[in-house]
Design an enzyme around this catalytic site. Structure first.
Site, PDB file in Angstrom:
ATOM      1  CE  LYS A  52       5.422 -27.429  29.838  1.00  9.84           C
ATOM      2  NZ  LYS A  52       6.195 -27.323  28.641  1.00  9.84           N
ATOM      3  CD  GLN A  96       6.743 -27.666  25.246  1.00  9.19           C
ATOM      4  OE1 GLN A  96       6.559 -27.027  26.276  1.00  9.19           O
ATOM      5  NE2 GLN A  96       6.939 -28.970  25.251  1.00  9.19           N
ATOM      6  CG  ASP A 119      12.859 -25.884  30.354  1.00 10.32           C
ATOM      7  OD1 ASP A 119      12.259 -26.760  30.972  1.00 10.32           O
ATOM      8  OD2 ASP A 119      12.457 -25.388  29.288  1.00 10.32           O
TER       9      ASP A 119
HETATM   10  N1  GUN Z   1       9.572 -30.779  25.851  1.00  9.25           N
HETATM   11  C1  GUN Z   1       9.482 -31.954  26.542  1.00  9.25           C
HETATM   12  N2  GUN Z   1       9.964 -31.805  27.796  1.00  9.25           N
HETATM   13  C2  GUN Z   1      10.354 -30.501  27.899  1.00  9.25           C
HETATM   14  C3  GUN Z   1      10.930 -29.760  28.965  1.00  9.25           C
HETATM   15  O1  GUN Z   1      11.194 -30.254  30.064  1.00  9.25           O
HETATM   16  N3  GUN Z   1      11.209 -28.450  28.673  1.00  9.25           N
HETATM   17  C4  GUN Z   1      10.946 -27.889  27.449  1.00  9.25           C
HETATM   18  N4  GUN Z   1      11.270 -26.609  27.270  1.00  9.25           N
HETATM   19  N5  GUN Z   1      10.414 -28.569  26.447  1.00  9.25           N
HETATM   20  C5  GUN Z   1      10.111 -29.869  26.682  1.00  9.25           C
END
Ligand code: GUN
Length: 307
Positions: A52, A96, A119
């Protein structure tokens, strides 16, 4: 059998994001800002978080990581979220997943202001998706729609089985496909006679987190297969059961192989399929950048609100 390669889709979107970020900087003097909150040391989460911040840098997006210990308490995480909620330089907040087991995810996610919920996991934003009124979507299902659009696959009228009902992927995916006029069956690990549903499906989205869960005899010829699974195979017998022989050299060298939720023999029956890795995966982080930009634009009233 054609491959739905995620890389050109992601690259196309990266170009658009970069241009828009540059324009926002020039016209508004603002840099879209993303903050990731991570509690604990889940190795897969570390890898996601790294990818990211790397992509954010390439896109010209400001990103930072707030790392909390594995034994962080609810109050500490909520306090961190609230600081982000009031910081005008932060347009997008992500907690996360997975969180350490002692923490209740919903009690945490509810605290992210819906306007900064990159998200789309806040109940308000999930509700807007349900109603077909949202302009942004959870990253993985959003990436899947981008792949379908790029390869001109129209889901209207198709029978679709979504296998896996997580709030990250399966549930919003089912709603989003239904809003595009597909006939969707949302299945899960307790679905009786799952194979009767999948064999009838024109398109299957597999997001169960189990290697090779959808087998060749569970799909019909010509099916479209979208594989969300990223499973790490570490043992020889699991490799033999789930992986393509061509992966063996890499497996021996690295000590693991990556495989999806759909067995590779099912790919051979498909008209289109997303490979693992390289299909859906590249789009997830891309859509996070897209959503960060959208939230920034919204805060500047560059985009209009939802219907
Ligand atoms: N962990 C795995 N995929 C995701 C996601 O799309 N968003 C978040 N916040 N955590 C994740």
């Amino acid at each position: 059998m054609a491959i739905l390669d995620g890389k050109p889709v992601a690259e196309k979107i990266h170009g658009l994001i970069k241009d828009e970020v540059a324009a926002i900087k020039k016209e508004h003097g603002q840099t879209p800002g993303l903050t990731v909150i991570m509690a604990g040391d889940n190795p897969a989460s570390h890898a996601y978080v790294k990818s990211k911040s790397k992509l954010a840098e390439q896109m010209g997006i400001r990103s930072n990581l707030l790392k909390l210990p594995a034994d962080a308490q609810l109050e500490e995480i909520i306090k961190t979220i609230e600081i982000c909620n009031t910081d005008a330089r932060i347009h997008a907040v992500l907690v996360q997943m997975p969180l350490p087991a002692h923490l209740d995810s919903w009690k945490i996610l509810d605290h992210i202001r819906p306007e900064k919920d990159v998200d789309c996991f806040h109940p308000f934003n999930l509700g807007m998706i349900l109603l077909g009124r949202s302009r942004i979507f959870p990253c993985t299902p959003a990436g899947i729609l981008e792949i379908l659009d790029y390869y001109k696959i129209d889901v209207s009228g198709l029978k679709i089985a979504v296998v896996g009902r997580s709030f990250l992927v399966g549930k919003p995916m089912a709603m989003m496909l239904s809003n595009r006029n597909a006939t969707v069956t949302l299945c899960h690990s307790k679905t009786a006679k799952l194979e009767k549903i999948t064999i009838d499906a024109d398109l299957i989205v597999a997001a169960v987190g189990r290697p090779g869960f959808i087998k060749a005899d569970m799909v019909k010829p010509g099916v479209i297969l979208i594989d969300v699974g990223i499973n790490h195979i570490r043992h020889e017998d699991d490799f033999v059961a789930n992986c393509q022989p061509s992966q063996y050299e890499g497996f021996k060298k690295k000590g693991y192989a990556i495989t999806g939720d759909i067995h590779f023999q099912a790919y051979a029956k498909a008209s289109f399929f997303t490979p693992v890795p390289g299909g859906v995966g590249p789009l997830t982080v891309t859509m996070l950048m897209h959503n960060t930009l959208e939230l920034c634009k919204r805060s500047l009233s560059v985009t209009r609100d939802e219907k």
